[in-house]
Each structure stands twice: as structure tokens, then as C-alpha cells.
Design an enzyme around this catalytic site. Structure first.
Site, PDB file in Angstrom:
ATOM      1  N   ASN A 163      68.636  28.670 -17.093  1.00 45.91           N
ATOM      2  CA  ASN A 163      68.617  29.243 -18.433  1.00 45.91           C
ATOM      3  C   ASN A 163      68.855  30.747 -18.314  1.00 45.91           C
ATOM      4  OD1 ASN A 163      67.986  30.279 -20.959  1.00 45.91           O
ATOM      5  ND2 ASN A 163      66.198  28.983 -21.263  1.00 45.91           N
TER       6      ASN A 163
ATOM      7  N   CYS B 169      67.248  33.766 -26.644  1.00 43.44           N
ATOM      8  CA  CYS B 169      68.294  32.816 -26.251  1.00 43.44           C
ATOM      9  C   CYS B 169      69.341  32.599 -27.338  1.00 43.44           C
ATOM     10  CB  CYS B 169      67.669  31.487 -25.856  1.00 43.44           C
ATOM     11  SG  CYS B 169      66.516  31.617 -24.469  1.00 43.44           S
TER      12      CYS B 169
ATOM     13  N   HIS C 234      73.471  26.358 -25.870  1.00 42.13           N
ATOM     14  CA  HIS C 234      72.621  27.180 -25.009  1.00 42.13           C
ATOM     15  C   HIS C 234      72.148  26.303 -23.867  1.00 42.13           C
ATOM     16  CE1 HIS C 234      69.506  29.573 -23.391  1.00 42.13           C
ATOM     17  NE2 HIS C 234      68.505  28.913 -23.969  1.00 42.13           N
TER      18      HIS C 234
END
Length: 324
Positions: free
Chosen positions: A281, A114, A251
Site C-alpha cells: 500500500n 490514500c 487504490h
């Protein structure tokens, strides 16, 4: 004179299939309310059968190039941040190069889960400042739907597929924090936290792709602290403070992490670009996706100061201070 890596174009791509939370109610002990309350996610996109990470990446790349008014052969290098490549090798970067019809330069991948796009941006900045490239196409692209355990309600409802891209170009600045472009970055990792977020397969271990595994509560506790710290470090490197920030572009993992980080930085959620509700996500794709959506919505404007920060498996985390 100081050379800065300046954003010249931005774009994104999302697969056609939209998956609302209600779809998971058919096969899991979960609900739309449970997912929204714990993550802020309302829907996400899943790639179609046969649609690969490089397909998503090249569509985002084309959008960014169009936004920049450039052609593929105007680009010197391509960096793709991904943890879900089409193949073990070659890199998605070279696949994107071929699909764009780009006959010069070079492409490669960066894998920091990520945090991958932050790592890719920092590498692109280094290439430009060192003279190894003048224009770099930086892409975050993922098909995390391919590594989900669909029986694990704690993880499979959180992730989605997508891609975002930036075109960076070297441009002369005055060497002050008023310059456009990347002003500072901060990268970190600590392998002791590996078991908090990982995939239980790999070429040299199991010979299979594996499935994503996560210790959500433990990761949450690490995330807010580390994201706040890396953002503050990057701001200090740039000679700036919280008061100078126009937008945090975090993020997009979990709305509670996003809110917690903003609070620790002393900023209102009005200063945060939030897309987690629509995309879930998307790992390395989430920050460039959010940047592109922020521009599309008229929020992010030329001259705005952005702080982008992310944390992912490794653990790996970092932040970039960027004037748009």
C-alpha cells in the site's frame, strides 16, 4: 467544443530497496503466508536513508515528462498528493518545482491520505477547465515507512514507499463520453470515521510525527461499499455503465478489497490493474504507480476507459472516470 484534461504522459519511481515478506519474520510473529493470505502483498519498496518524498516525486515527474515529450517549463502547475511530506512546510509541490528547475507556474500539496491522488486529479481537472492552467503535473508520492510502528504486525507489513505521476493537458473534445481525458469524478468524506485510520501525532497536538494506527476489519467493511458506490456515481455522471469499463485502476491497499469491489461492479479481475503484490500500500502513490505499470506492461492503451477509485483516512474516498 468541450475542454477535457487529457493524459499526455505517465511515469513512476520506486526506491531501490526491496523488502520481501520474509524480512518481517525476523522481528515479528508473522510469516510470508500470513501476509500474502490477508493482503496479497509479497514485497514492497522502502526509501533509503536520506531519500525523501520529494526525491521520489521528482523522479516520477521526470519519467512522466519524458513520456509526454515535455520540459519542466512547459508545465503550468504541480499538484502533489501526499501525507508524508519532507517538512511541515513548505509543500512538496514547491520542492519538486525547484528540483525540476521549473522557473514558472506554481505548486502545492493535497492531503487526503490514500484517496489523495483522486482528489489531486479532480483539482487538476478543475484548474484546466477553469483556465487557471493548461498543463498540470499530478503526482502521488509517499514515504510511509517513516510513520510505521514496527512492533504492530497488523499495519507495518502493509505499506511501502513510491511515487507515480501524470501530465494532464487541456484539449478540445466533442463533449461526449468518447472524448479522451477526465470525463467525471466523485469526491466524498466523513470525519465520523476518523479513528479507523489515522496517525497519532501532529504539529498542533503532540509536536511529533506519530505512528499509523488502523482498525483493519472495520475499514475493510467500509471500503468495499464506499468504493463501489463512488465508482458507480462517477460512471453515472459520465453517462456510462459497468460494461463500458476497460480497466479498474484501484487504490492498491488489499487484494481482498480489490476483488470485492470488482465483484460488486460485476467485473472480472482480468479487467483490474493489480500491483499490490509488488508495492504494498503506497497510499496516494498507488493509483498513478498502477497506471504507469499498466501502460508499461502494454495493458492500458490509448482510448481505454479507466475507473480509478480509492479510500483513505478521514475517511475520504472518491473515483475518477478517465479515457486514456
Amino acid at each position: 467544443m468541450t475542454i477535457r484534461a487529457v493524459v499526455k504522459g505517465v511515469g513512476h519511481y520506486l526506491p531501490e530497496r526491496v523488502v520481501p515478506n520474509s524480512e518481517f519474520e525476523k522481528s515479528l510473529d508473522t510469516s510470508d503466508e500470513w501476509i500474502r493470505t490477508r493482503s496479497g502483498i509479497e514485497r514492497r519498496h522502502f526509501a533509503a536513508e536520506g531519500e525523501t518524498t520529494s526525491d521520489l516525486a521528482v523522479n516520477a515527474a521526470r519519467a512522466a515528462l519524458k513520456n509526454a515529450g515535455l520540459q519542466p517549463d512547459d508545465i503550468d502547475a504541480i499538484i502533489v498528493a501526499t501525507s508524508t511530506p519532507d517538512l511541515t512546510f513548505p509543500s512538496v509541490g514547491t520542492m519538486v518545482q525547484e528540483k525540476l528547475g521549473m522557473t514558472r507556474g506554481y505548486g502545492f500539496d493535497v492531503q487526503a491520505v490514500c484517496a489523495g491522488f483522486i482528489y489531486a486529479l479532480t483539482n487538476a481537472n478543475a484548474l484546466i477547465l477553469s483556465g487557471q492552467a493548461n498543463r498540470v503535473l499530478v503526482i502521488g508520492a509517499e514515504t510511509f515507512s517513516r510513520i510505521m510502528d514496527w512492533t504492530d504486525r497488523a499495519t507495518c507489513v502493509l505499506f511501502g514507499d513510491g511515487a507515480g505521476a501524470l501530465v494532464l493537458e487541456g484539449e478540445a473534445g466533442d463533449g461526449t463520453s468518447e472524448d479522451r481525458g477526465i470525463l467525471a469524478s466523485d469526491l466524498n468524506s466523513d470525519g465520523r470515521y476518523r479513528d479507523m485510520l489515522y496517525v497519532d501525532g501532529g504539529v498542533s497536538s503532540t509536536g511529533t510525527t506519530g505512528k499509523l494506527r488502523m482498525q483493519g476489519n472495520a475499514l475493510f467493511r467500509q471500503a468495499v461499499e464506499k468504493l463501489t458506490s463512488t465508482a458507480e456515481t462517477a460512471l453515472t455522471k459520465a453517462g456510462l455503465s459497468h460494461d463500458d469499463i476497460d480497466w479498474i485502476v484501484p487504490h492498491q491497499a488489499n487484494i481482498r478489497i480489490i476483488r470485492g469491489t470488482a465483484k460488486k461492479l460485476g467485473l472480472s479481475m482480468d479487467n483490474v490493474i493489480v500491483t499490490v503484490q509488488d508495492h504494498g500500500n503506497t497510499s496516494a502513490a498507488s493509483i498513478p504507480l498502477a497506471m504507469s505499470v499498466g501502460v508499461e506492461q502494454g495493458k492500458i492503451k490509448r482510448g481505454d476507459l479507466l475507473v480509478a477509485e480509492a479510500i483513505g483516512g478521514g475517511l475520504a474516498w472518491g473515483a475518477v472516470v478517465l479515457r486514456w
